[in-house]
Design a protein around this motif. Structure first.
Motif, PDB file in Angstrom:
ATOM      1  N   UNK A 121     -14.116  -3.457 -15.298  1.00  0.00           N
ATOM      2  CA  UNK A 121     -15.131  -2.617 -15.918  1.00  0.00           C
ATOM      3  C   UNK A 121     -15.806  -1.663 -14.954  1.00  0.00           C
ATOM      4  N   UNK A 122     -15.426  -1.699 -13.664  1.00  0.00           N
ATOM      5  CA  UNK A 122     -16.039  -0.825 -12.679  1.00  0.00           C
ATOM      6  C   UNK A 122     -15.062   0.254 -12.240  1.00  0.00           C
ATOM      7  N   UNK A 123     -15.606   1.440 -11.980  1.00  0.00           N
ATOM      8  CA  UNK A 123     -14.812   2.553 -11.474  1.00  0.00           C
ATOM      9  C   UNK A 123     -15.655   3.250 -10.431  1.00  0.00           C
ATOM     10  N   UNK A 124     -15.089   3.502  -9.250  1.00  0.00           N
ATOM     11  CA  UNK A 124     -15.856   4.168  -8.211  1.00  0.00           C
ATOM     12  C   UNK A 124     -16.152   5.598  -8.625  1.00  0.00           C
ATOM     13  N   UNK A 133      -5.320 -10.388 -25.373  1.00  0.00           N
ATOM     14  CA  UNK A 133      -6.347 -10.562 -26.405  1.00  0.00           C
ATOM     15  C   UNK A 133      -5.925  -9.911 -27.709  1.00  0.00           C
ATOM     16  N   UNK A 134      -5.390  -8.703 -27.611  1.00  0.00           N
ATOM     17  CA  UNK A 134      -4.959  -8.005 -28.826  1.00  0.00           C
ATOM     18  C   UNK A 134      -3.802  -8.744 -29.497  1.00  0.00           C
ATOM     19  N   UNK A 147     -14.323  -3.747 -28.083  1.00  0.00           N
ATOM     20  CA  UNK A 147     -15.331  -4.065 -27.079  1.00  0.00           C
ATOM     21  C   UNK A 147     -14.727  -4.654 -25.814  1.00  0.00           C
ATOM     22  N   UNK A 148     -13.452  -5.027 -25.859  1.00  0.00           N
ATOM     23  CA  UNK A 148     -12.770  -5.560 -24.678  1.00  0.00           C
ATOM     24  C   UNK A 148     -11.643  -4.632 -24.225  1.00  0.00           C
ATOM     25  N   UNK A 149     -11.738  -3.364 -24.575  1.00  0.00           N
ATOM     26  CA  UNK A 149     -10.770  -2.336 -24.215  1.00  0.00           C
ATOM     27  C   UNK A 149      -9.551  -2.398 -25.140  1.00  0.00           C
ATOM     28  N   UNK A 180     -11.514   7.568 -22.589  1.00  0.00           N
ATOM     29  CA  UNK A 180     -10.715   7.031 -23.683  1.00  0.00           C
ATOM     30  C   UNK A 180     -11.508   6.021 -24.500  1.00  0.00           C
ATOM     31  N   UNK A 181     -12.284   5.190 -23.835  1.00  0.00           N
ATOM     32  CA  UNK A 181     -13.057   4.184 -24.563  1.00  0.00           C
ATOM     33  C   UNK A 181     -14.179   4.834 -25.373  1.00  0.00           C
ATOM     34  N   UNK A 182     -14.783   5.886 -24.832  1.00  0.00           N
ATOM     35  CA  UNK A 182     -15.779   6.616 -25.628  1.00  0.00           C
ATOM     36  C   UNK A 182     -15.123   7.270 -26.840  1.00  0.00           C
TER      37      UNK A 182
END
Length: 407
Positions: free
Chosen positions: A83-86, A117-118, A140-142, A313-315
């Motif tokens: 969940x982190x991106x520099x 998960x999917x 919610x989990x990508x 993409x998630x937005x």
């Protein structure tokens, strides 16, 4: 050297503000004049540059990029948590500091756990058979890219487009649009796009310009089309996706006078009062910048110029389902989460390197990028929380009322 030259040169009298900025009925009319005068001395802001470019009034010199410090960059070899991106890996594009272009762009990386998960929820079903609740929990989990391809195409509202729609006669593309498209190809995802991607981007943008000659092309469209291409969509699907977003979620944003963008900036001002706490509203007032300038990058590119591809993409997973409410909610969430208070703002401005011309809006945008890089989930949860507070009905009513006042 540029800074020293600017400080020692005799002050120039800024030109009179154009009619566009002189409307005395607008609450931010004086701020508009300040923005115009500042541009006359230091070069245009993003919003001013686009307005002048679209209206044929660009006479001021380009601003020399000023030095900035990426204080949040992770050390080389540092691990990136889920969940982190520099910040250093965020894409360069419209409105980003020029020196960020030399930083490596983070491309879309598949999450093996998300696939599992999917698959556990899907079983033997196709993604089209998922219920709304199941889909929401999985999003919610990508979302794995193969499912995003299938779902996004099913969410597109534009008519089907075939290869023939991309075959455009040279004469069908407005001359100014063709020149602007070619100029922006090299600027679009420069760290990841090669000749093949740029050729596809060019065909898509020219096909859109030919089909919409009254609009033609506006900077920002390249970023939106570039997301679809970077995610592996074919050209026909990319063009259809552009139609869906530009007409359904960004109405009039890219018109020649940016009328839709300016109207929705006023709508956003009203939604800030309705949806955000008073503390955030006071911080926004202290920023002392017209909303249409503040929100221009986010609205014109749907955040794709300032966010990594994975976060964009998630937005867009949310935007393609919810439409305009998600566009407004995404920026309201930035204001609520990352707009600093006066004490934090003062501290950030003091940290600016010698020779910089720090501005409050730069602090806000930097904090937004850093916050999303550290934990994109926090921002996306806030977006989802705000979407029901800014429904289509409210947005359309505000657009109708504000457009009537302007008329």
């Amino acid at each position: 050297a540029t800074h020293q030259a600017r400080s020692t040169a005799p002050p120039q009298k800024p030109p009179a503000a154009p009619a566009l900025y002189s409307c005395t009925q607008r609450p931010c009319a004086q701020a508009h004049v300040r923005i115009w005068q500042r541009e006359a001395m230091t070069g245009p802001s993003l919003f001013g540059k686009l307005l002048k470019r679209r209206m044929g009034a660009s006479n001021s010199p380009e601003r020399t990029p000023r030095k900035r410090t990426n204080r949040s960059r992770a050390p080389s070899g540092a691990a990136v948590l889920p969940g982190q991106i520099h910040e250093a890996e965020a894409p360069h594009g419209l409105g980003r500091p020029a020196q960020d272009a030399k930083l490596a762009e983070k491309m879309f990386v598949e999450d093996e756990a998300a696939h599992e998960r999917w698959q556990a929820v899907l079983g033997n079903r196709s993604v089209s058979k998922l219920s709304a609740d199941e889909l929401r929990g999985l999003e919610d989990t990508n979302m794995p890219l193969k499912h995003r391809h299938a779902l996004w195409k099913s969410w597109f509202t534009a008519p089907n487009i075939g290869p023939a729609d991309l075959e455009v006669d040279e004469a069908a593309v407005p001359e100014d649009a063709a020149a602007s498209i070619d100029a922006d190809l090299e600027r679009t995802r420069p760290q990841s796009f090669g000749p093949t991607e740029r050729a596809a981007l060019r065909r898509v943008l020219r096909a859109y310009a030919a089909g919409n000659p009254a609009v033609g092309y506006c900077q920002g469209m390249n970023n939106i089309a570039g997301v679809f291409i970077a995610l592996g969509f074919d050209e026909a699907s990319t063009l259809r996706g552009c139609y869906t977003l530009l007409h359904g979620c960004c109405p009039g944003y890219h018109d020649r006078d940016l009328a839709g963008l300016r109207l929705d900036a006023q709508v956003l001002e009203e939604l800030v009062v309705r949806a955000l706490p008073e503390e955030t509203r006071l911080r926004l007032e202290a920023l002392d910048l017209p909303m249409e300038v503040l929100v221009s990058e986010h609205f014109l590119t749907l955040a794709s110029s300032s966010l990594p591809l994975s976060a964009t993409a998630r937005l867009w997973d949310i935007i393609l389902q919810e439409g305009s409410p998600a566009v407004f909610a995404s920026f309201l969430a930035l204001l609520h989460l990352y707009l600093p208070d006066d004490k934090t703002m003062a501290a950030e401005l003091k940290l600016a390197c010698e020779g910089e011309e720090p501005e409050r809006v730069d602090v806000f945008r930097s904090r937004s990028r850093q916050g999303i890089a550290q934990d994109v989930e926090v921002w996306l949860r806030e977006v989802r929380r705000l979407v029901p507070l800014v429904p289509h009905k409210t947005i359309n009513q505000l657009r109708f009322n504000l457009a009537g006042k302007k008329a």
